[in-house]
Structures are given as C-alpha cells and as structure tokens.
Design an enzyme around this catalytic site. Sequence first.
Site, PDB file in Angstrom:
ATOM      1  N   ASP A  14       0.805  -1.220   0.000  1.00  0.00           N
ATOM      2  CA  ASP A  14       0.000   0.000   0.000  1.00  0.00           C
ATOM      3  C   ASP A  14       0.841   1.275   0.000  1.00  0.00           C
ATOM      4  O   ASP A  14       0.436   2.310   0.537  1.00  0.00           O
ATOM      5  CB  ASP A  14      -0.964   0.023   1.211  1.00  0.00           C
ATOM      6  CG  ASP A  14      -1.882  -1.174   1.215  1.00  0.00           C
ATOM      7  OD1 ASP A  14      -2.217  -1.658   0.123  1.00  0.00           O
ATOM      8  OD2 ASP A  14      -2.274  -1.612   2.311  1.00  0.00           O
ATOM      9  N   HIS A  42      -4.725  -1.718  -5.733  1.00  0.00           N
ATOM     10  CA  HIS A  42      -3.941  -0.571  -6.213  1.00  0.00           C
ATOM     11  C   HIS A  42      -4.901   0.547  -6.624  1.00  0.00           C
ATOM     12  O   HIS A  42      -5.705   0.378  -7.549  1.00  0.00           O
ATOM     13  CB  HIS A  42      -3.041  -0.997  -7.385  1.00  0.00           C
ATOM     14  CG  HIS A  42      -1.982  -1.975  -6.971  1.00  0.00           C
ATOM     15  ND1 HIS A  42      -1.023  -2.463  -7.822  1.00  0.00           N
ATOM     16  CD2 HIS A  42      -1.726  -2.549  -5.762  1.00  0.00           C
ATOM     17  CE1 HIS A  42      -0.235  -3.297  -7.159  1.00  0.00           C
ATOM     18  NE2 HIS A  42      -0.653  -3.370  -5.909  1.00  0.00           N
TER      19      HIS A  42
HETATM   20  P1  GDP Z   1      -0.774   0.352  -3.527  1.00  0.00           P
HETATM   21  O1  GDP Z   1      -1.349  -0.943  -3.060  1.00  0.00           O
HETATM   22  O2  GDP Z   1       0.699   0.453  -3.288  1.00  0.00           O
HETATM   23  O3  GDP Z   1      -1.134   0.683  -4.945  1.00  0.00           O
HETATM   24  O4  GDP Z   1      -1.428   1.479  -2.602  1.00  0.00           O
HETATM   25  P2  GDP Z   1      -2.994   1.593  -2.193  1.00  0.00           P
HETATM   26  O5  GDP Z   1      -3.745   2.087  -3.351  1.00  0.00           O
HETATM   27  O6  GDP Z   1      -3.451   0.347  -1.529  1.00  0.00           O
HETATM   28  O7  GDP Z   1      -2.893   2.654  -1.034  1.00  0.00           O
HETATM   29  C1  GDP Z   1      -2.381   3.931  -1.227  1.00  0.00           C
HETATM   30  C2  GDP Z   1      -3.474   4.955  -0.878  1.00  0.00           C
HETATM   31  O8  GDP Z   1      -2.885   6.217  -0.771  1.00  0.00           O
HETATM   32  C3  GDP Z   1      -4.546   5.065  -1.939  1.00  0.00           C
HETATM   33  O9  GDP Z   1      -5.759   5.423  -1.333  1.00  0.00           O
HETATM   34  C4  GDP Z   1      -4.016   6.206  -2.818  1.00  0.00           C
HETATM   35  O10 GDP Z   1      -5.073   6.898  -3.498  1.00  0.00           O
HETATM   36  C5  GDP Z   1      -3.390   7.093  -1.787  1.00  0.00           C
HETATM   37  N1  GDP Z   1      -2.223   7.861  -2.216  1.00  0.00           N
HETATM   38  C6  GDP Z   1      -1.230   7.509  -3.089  1.00  0.00           C
HETATM   39  N2  GDP Z   1      -0.276   8.474  -3.124  1.00  0.00           N
HETATM   40  C7  GDP Z   1      -0.681   9.450  -2.273  1.00  0.00           C
HETATM   41  C8  GDP Z   1      -0.114  10.680  -1.845  1.00  0.00           C
HETATM   42  O11 GDP Z   1       0.968  11.083  -2.258  1.00  0.00           O
HETATM   43  N3  GDP Z   1      -0.839  11.402  -0.927  1.00  0.00           N
HETATM   44  C9  GDP Z   1      -2.017  10.991  -0.424  1.00  0.00           C
HETATM   45  N4  GDP Z   1      -2.637  11.760   0.474  1.00  0.00           N
HETATM   46  N5  GDP Z   1      -2.583   9.831  -0.796  1.00  0.00           N
HETATM   47  C10 GDP Z   1      -1.913   9.064  -1.697  1.00  0.00           C
HETATM   48  P1  IMO Z   2      -0.871  -4.173  -2.268  1.00  0.00           P
HETATM   49  O1  IMO Z   2      -0.402  -4.717  -3.597  1.00  0.00           O
HETATM   50  C1  IMO Z   2      -0.964  -4.567   2.047  1.00  0.00           C
HETATM   51  C2  IMO Z   2      -0.967  -8.616   3.680  1.00  0.00           C
HETATM   52  C3  IMO Z   2      -2.225  -9.081   4.396  1.00  0.00           C
HETATM   53  C4  IMO Z   2      -1.640 -10.071   5.370  1.00  0.00           C
HETATM   54  C5  IMO Z   2      -0.500 -10.716   4.574  1.00  0.00           C
HETATM   55  C6  IMO Z   2      -0.882 -12.014   3.882  1.00  0.00           C
HETATM   56  O2  IMO Z   2      -2.176  -3.467  -2.320  1.00  0.00           O
HETATM   57  O3  IMO Z   2       0.223  -3.399  -1.624  1.00  0.00           O
HETATM   58  P2  IMO Z   2      -2.471 -12.759   1.881  1.00  0.00           P
HETATM   59  O4  IMO Z   2      -3.830 -12.286   1.469  1.00  0.00           O
HETATM   60  O5  IMO Z   2      -1.421 -12.557   0.864  1.00  0.00           O
HETATM   61  O6  IMO Z   2      -2.504 -14.141   2.437  1.00  0.00           O
HETATM   62  O7  IMO Z   2      -2.088 -11.827   3.146  1.00  0.00           O
HETATM   63  O8  IMO Z   2      -0.137  -9.757   3.570  1.00  0.00           O
HETATM   64  N1  IMO Z   2      -1.193  -8.129   2.300  1.00  0.00           N
HETATM   65  C7  IMO Z   2      -1.141  -6.837   1.959  1.00  0.00           C
HETATM   66  N2  IMO Z   2      -0.988  -5.727   2.717  1.00  0.00           N
HETATM   67  N3  IMO Z   2      -1.057  -4.460   0.724  1.00  0.00           N
HETATM   68  C8  IMO Z   2      -1.182  -5.560  -0.059  1.00  0.00           C
HETATM   69  O9  IMO Z   2      -1.137  -5.506  -1.410  1.00  0.00           O
HETATM   70  C9  IMO Z   2      -1.280  -6.819   0.567  1.00  0.00           C
HETATM   71  N4  IMO Z   2      -1.446  -8.082   0.114  1.00  0.00           N
HETATM   72  C10 IMO Z   2      -1.381  -8.879   1.195  1.00  0.00           C
HETATM   73  O10 IMO Z   2      -2.864  -8.011   5.030  1.00  0.00           O
HETATM   74  O11 IMO Z   2      -1.049  -9.399   6.460  1.00  0.00           O
HETATM   75 MG    MG Z   3      -2.899  -1.635  -1.811  1.00  0.00          MG
END
Ligand code: GDP
Ligand code: IMO
Ligand code: MG
Length: 424
Positions: A14, A42
């Site tokens: 994340d 994502h």
């Molecule tokens: P990923 O799994 O790495 O793609 O990340 P996620 O989408 O799960 O989580 C990142 C969150 O932060 C999402 O809600 C994005 O919209 C948000 N986000 C990404 N970059 C920024 C940033 O620079 N500032 C803020 N405030 N939010 C961001």
């Molecule tokens: P993105 O791509 C954050 C975490 C789960 C759990 C552990 C194992 O959005 O960054 P699983 O479902 O793989 O058996 O879970 O890994 N986890 C993530 N945490 N971002 C993710 O993906 C995750 N994918 C799995 O919360 O602790």
């Molecule tokens: Mg994510």
Amino acid sequence: MGEIDILLGLQWGDEGKGKIVDALTPEYDIITRFQGGPNAGHTLEFENEKYILHTIPSGIFRKDKLNIIGNGLVIDPSIFLKEVKSIKIPLAELVDKLIISSKAHIILPTHRLLDAAYENAKGDMKIGSTLKGIGPAYTDKTSRSGMRTGDLFSKNINEIYNKHKQKHLDILERYNADINLEKAEKEWFEGVELIKKFRVINTEYFINRNLAEGKKILAEGAQGTMLDIDFGSYPFVTSSNTISAGACSGMGISPKTIGNIFGIFKAYCTRVGGGPFPTELHNDIGQKLRDNGQEYGSTTGRPRRCGWLDLPALKYSCMINGVTSLFMTKADVLNSFDKIRVCTSYRVNNTFVEELPFDTNVDIEPVFIEMNGWKKDITDIRDYDKLPSALRDYVGFIEKETGIPVDMISVGPDRSETIIRGKA
Ligand code: GDP
Ligand code: IMO
Ligand code: MG
C-alpha cells in the site's frame, strides 16, 4: 534492445504503487504485473474518478498501452469479472490491451475456503490474510497440483475443476468449514468465460519479443518487500516473491534486461494484518496518520496500523531489491505535524542494531531521531525546489542514510499530484 524497469513496494504494501505506475505509464509501451493476485488493491485517481485494481496492471487506463498479467500471478476469475465491470472500459477495448499468461495459476472458490480455515486454525498467530485464497493457490502451484489459465480452455474443464474441488473438500473436512459453494461457483464459471475472451498466451515469448524490438516495459510489483515470502517478517508474509528477483520468474525475463528499479515507500509506515511492526504508534499520533492518510485497506477496508518511517527496514529493502531510485509517497500526510520521527536503529536485548534480526517477532525497540515538520500544505507544489526546506531536509536525510536518490515525491492521490526530480 528494450529494457524493463521495475517498480515495487519497500514496506508492507500500500505504498501507492498503483498511483505511481499510472503516472509513469506514458513513458512505457507495456505494463506487467509479475506476482500476487487479488490480495493487492492498487488505487488510481484521475479526472475526479477513483479506481481500485486487484489483478489488472495499473497502466490499463492509458491509451495505446499494453498491459500483461504475468505467469507469476494467481488469478481469481470471479474477482477478475467484478474488476472488469468496475473499471468501465468497453470490453472490446480491454480485450485489445490486456493479455494474460497461460501459465498464471487459478484461484478456485475452495482456495478461499481453505484460506479461511487455515487462518481460523492459527489462534493468536493469525496472519491477517486478505482471505482471497492466495496462500492455498500458491501452495497448489508449488506442490505441482495447481490449475493454470491455459487449462481453462480444456474441453474437460468441468472435470478438471471437480477434481481440484474434491481434493480441497477432502482437506476442508478436517476443519469443520461452512461449505456453500453455489453462488461462488456460478461467479467463478462466469469469470472463466470472460477470461477466455482475452488473449491467453505464453507471455514470456511476447515480452521477450517486444524487448528485442526495443520496447520499454514497466513491471508493477504487488504487496511490499517486508511481505516477501523469503525476506519479509515470516510467517507474517504473503506467499510470493514480491522483490525485484520475482519479476524475472514472474514474467520469464533475464536479469540482464532489467534497467531501473524504482522503490516506493511512504513518508511514514503502515501495515495491515498481523506481524511485527517496530515503529507502530498505538497513540493519537498513529491515529492522526491514519486519519490524514485515510489509511484503510483498499481490498478489505481494514484500518491500517500506522507508525514512523523505519530506516533499518527501508535500507534492507533497498539492498534486497537493488533499488536505483527511491519514490516517496504521501508526503502531504505529514503536512500538519510539528515534529517527525525516523527510526534509525533498533534496540534488541539491550544491544543497538541496524540490521533486521532473524526473528522479527522478538521485542524490538525502535531508536528515533526527531526532525522538524514543515507545517505547510504542499499538495499544489510541483517543483522540488519550492518544497519547504524542512521537507527537503527530510528527503536529504533519507538519501544520505540509504545512499539512493529520492527521484519522485507524491503529494496527493491524484496522478497529477506528483513531483518528478530525477530520471524517473
Ligand atoms: P498500492 O497498493 O501500493 O497501490 O497502494 P494503495 O492504493 O493500496 O494505497 C495507497 C493509498 O494512498 C490510496 O488510497 C491512494 O489513493 C493514496 N495515495 C497515493 N499516493 C498518495 C499521496 O501522495 N498522498 C495521499 N494523500 N494519498 C496518496
Ligand atoms: P498491495 O499490492 C498490504 C498482507 C495481508 C496479510 C498478509 C498475507 O495493495 O500493496 P495474503 O492475502 O497474501 O494471504 O495476506 O499480507 N497483504 C497486503 N498488505 N497491501 C497488499 O497488497 C497486501 N497483500 C497482502 O494483510 O497481512
Ligand atoms: Mg494496496
């Protein structure tokens, strides 16, 4: 000869990978995912719309770009079906620009039941899995009994499905699991029909041919390095290699083809699910990070655990991945903090260490340094030199500690809220 750049998370997932891949896509011809599955969430924001992708690469919204679901993934047809509906791209266009590896593994409804059964049985050692069936599907892959995308085209698909299902039901008998598969199976088979409309091919040939033609490819990681099956905080990890080496096995490319390795990290840290998190804050500062950063899981909606930046973990991730450029996201989340802390070493058994111990589940006390906050809204800034000096000091400190340039800073969730400094 073209080149593959890799973009991956350096923390516990994340980090903002989706947003940055989407922002960088215009520089590339092809975007590929190479591991993980629908445990990933994502998030992309642009033109006042927000999308969450689970299996489809984050380059999908850009015109004239190809996207590939590589062999290293595990795909759930029912989640893929929902995802395709949610992104609102006409199917004819999507089929044109999304290619799926015939060697990716398939998640069955019973994999999800197994995930839940195993997790329930773990007592107080729960991983906090997303329960999408990731672990059981990868287990079938490594035990050489999985189902692959290419198998979906067999005229015996029902027979193949039932054989896998029965094998899983035999195991589930021991777990007292609640088994009601009717709705899940209907969605799954609907998803299978959808997948069959796409080009399902040996993507390793396609990728290497495109490289030979000089195409530029961006490989999009899922999860983060601290969740890697080998180098993460085992057993609180996911079931794939989330690190740069995973891109080679997850796409069928040689390490020689890799160019830049972009490592993404948040300006602080979050983790969702169980497992060690040395800099976690169980106080109002942690809550403020969660509120300001809207730290709730994109896939499960769970509140994310929050804490300060962890440099020993970040340096470890840079080393394992061979990171060439750092990208810092969510800098704006720290806008209103008076003081910002960074963990520079750990105290384990009364000894100061800068390396991650073998067992990260032991008592690790973070040692912090404190820096001044910038107390300014930076969301509208696009020029690095216009950022407040306290933020530039923060960036400079991270660069000095890691020895790697911070080439991009993200200051908001929208694709435009991005400051590019270096070669990114
Ligand atoms: P990923 O799994 O790495 O793609 O990340 P996620 O989408 O799960 O989580 C990142 C969150 O932060 C999402 O809600 C994005 O919209 C948000 N986000 C990404 N970059 C920024 C940033 O620079 N500032 C803020 N405030 N939010 C961001
Ligand atoms: P993105 O791509 C954050 C975490 C789960 C759990 C552990 C194992 O959005 O960054 P699983 O479902 O793989 O058996 O879970 O890994 N986890 C993530 N945490 N971002 C993710 O993906 C995750 N994918 C799995 O919360 O602790
Ligand atoms: Mg994510």
